[in-house]
Design an enzyme around this catalytic site. Sequence first.
Site, PDB file in Angstrom:
ATOM      1  N   PHE A 230     -15.117 -15.005  -7.138  1.00  0.00           N
ATOM      2  CA  PHE A 230     -14.380 -13.879  -6.572  1.00  0.00           C
ATOM      3  C   PHE A 230     -14.160 -14.018  -5.064  1.00  0.00           C
ATOM      4  CE2 PHE A 230     -18.555 -12.094  -5.561  1.00  0.00           C
ATOM      5  CZ  PHE A 230     -18.325 -11.306  -4.439  1.00  0.00           C
TER       6      PHE A 230
ATOM      7  N   ARG B 177     -18.034 -12.351 -11.170  1.00  0.00           N
ATOM      8  CA  ARG B 177     -17.943 -10.996 -11.729  1.00  0.00           C
ATOM      9  C   ARG B 177     -16.732 -10.256 -11.163  1.00  0.00           C
ATOM     10  NH1 ARG B 177     -24.017  -9.077 -10.787  1.00  0.00           N
ATOM     11  NH2 ARG B 177     -23.629 -10.142  -8.821  1.00  0.00           N
TER      12      ARG B 177
ATOM     13  N   LYS C  89     -24.258   4.265  -0.135  1.00  0.00           N
ATOM     14  CA  LYS C  89     -23.905   2.959  -0.684  1.00  0.00           C
ATOM     15  C   LYS C  89     -22.539   3.023  -1.376  1.00  0.00           C
ATOM     16  CE  LYS C  89     -24.251  -1.188  -2.325  1.00  0.00           C
ATOM     17  NZ  LYS C  89     -23.953  -2.341  -1.509  1.00  0.00           N
TER      18      LYS C  89
ATOM     19  N   CYS D 181     -19.393  -5.069  -7.425  1.00  0.00           N
ATOM     20  CA  CYS D 181     -19.655  -3.708  -6.950  1.00  0.00           C
ATOM     21  C   CYS D 181     -18.445  -2.826  -6.725  1.00  0.00           C
ATOM     22  CB  CYS D 181     -20.434  -3.757  -5.636  1.00  0.00           C
ATOM     23  SG  CYS D 181     -22.002  -4.575  -5.809  1.00  0.00           S
TER      24      CYS D 181
ATOM     25  N   GLU E 246     -22.493 -11.400  -0.784  1.00  0.00           N
ATOM     26  CA  GLU E 246     -22.702 -12.758  -1.292  1.00  0.00           C
ATOM     27  C   GLU E 246     -21.982 -13.759  -0.401  1.00  0.00           C
ATOM     28  OE1 GLU E 246     -22.267 -13.181  -5.590  1.00  0.00           O
ATOM     29  OE2 GLU E 246     -22.560 -11.021  -5.647  1.00  0.00           O
TER      30      GLU E 246
END
Length: 466
Positions: free
Chosen positions: A318, A326, A200, A256, A145
Amino acid sequence: MAMIAFKCPKIEVVVVDIAVARINAWNSDRLPIFEPGLDEVVKACRGRNLFFSADVEKHVAEADIVFVSVNTPTKTRGLGAGKAADLTYWESAARMIADVSKSDKIVVEKSTVPVKTAEAIEKILTHNNKGINFQILSNPEFLAEGTAMEDLAKPDRVLIGGRETPEGRKAVETLKAVYAHWVPEDQIITMNLWSAELSKLAANAILAQRISSVNAMSALCEATGADVAEVAYAVGKDSRIGPKFLNASVGFGGSCFQKDILNLVYICECNGLTEVANYWKQVVQINDYQKSRFVKRVVSSMFNTVSGKKIAILGFAFKKDTGDTRETAAIDVCHGLLGDKAQLSVYDPQVTADQIMRDLAMNKFDWDHPQHLQPMSPTTTKQVDVVWDAYEATKNAHGVCILTEWDEFKKLDYKRIYDGMQKPAFIFDGRNVINVEELRKIGFIVYSVGKPLDPWVKDLPAAPPS
């Protein structure tokens, strides 16, 4: 999907969601998420070969390839609570695909899922298939992001995992042809399903591990008078290590890292690999330690109490250049300060007051469920005030905590802030964005993660005995 539509004008892309309000926002002038460069791409393709619709079943039935990007939250109850991924949303999506399909389809896992999810999804699809063939592929997403559009336009690699059967290989080639419109062939890596799913989780675990490594060093730097920025710079000059992800901070956040590591830990435990599970658990533990250490620094510096004191929180997202909150470190820091009855005044250039209040009232892990299923506890709101300007947040405050590295925080007029604050005026920089020496000259008592300590802070215990 927007990038695929943008790079492949001949492919029709439809984004579907059962949340009508979300789809309406994607069809409006104000997109529901902030991401630099996204607006331009969506507006260039929308209505041409990119569509947003709440008619999920119609479009799934018509599609040749279905990407599934539903939430995979951490379970909060039952088997594996606090670690395992909750595949409820994934399973209902798979059952719906099986129900409405009238032609063969390639189903692509885009959500980050535990290893072997594809096998479960495959079973659901093939047991309900009415003679239709489904091929499952794993195509994990590596965008970050804040730089997502650039990451999608020029990815380091695209991973596609599939079954090692003739049908599986054909499905892999089909998806590969989509990406080949703009990604060089040698950067599209194909592998088996389990390797793609695990790659991942492994990538995120190793990135998070780097952050926890440098954060662990930051505590030692404070104890010894070393400067973590200098140490990280020296370490990063080693070409085997490289400079990225070596910035000490109040802790990592985002949707994540923690989730994927807990997931990895759970998978290891399920396979009897206790030592491996414990090894990865430490990455999350150091992150939690870093956040609580920051709160203890704030409270102990301010005469061991923040009760009734106004504390400015600069930054809630974040990381910079995103409105995403998140798992942001700011939530835990705010909870720690609220627990000691502080009055918080929060400013973030991209996060709404509504979102901040919701985050502070939410239970751990609830953020990954749809909004109408998120329970609320209204208790914290009286102590929290959200403002739209950094100077407003800091006015009459006893202390300032910088929790997101927004560029604008480097350019603030700190003399003006100092003049408006209660004295002694404290700044706690959780992102190492400010010039410590300059702020000390103004008169601030400064704590900056991993930097040599202010004489004021030096004599205080680094961490209270537990």
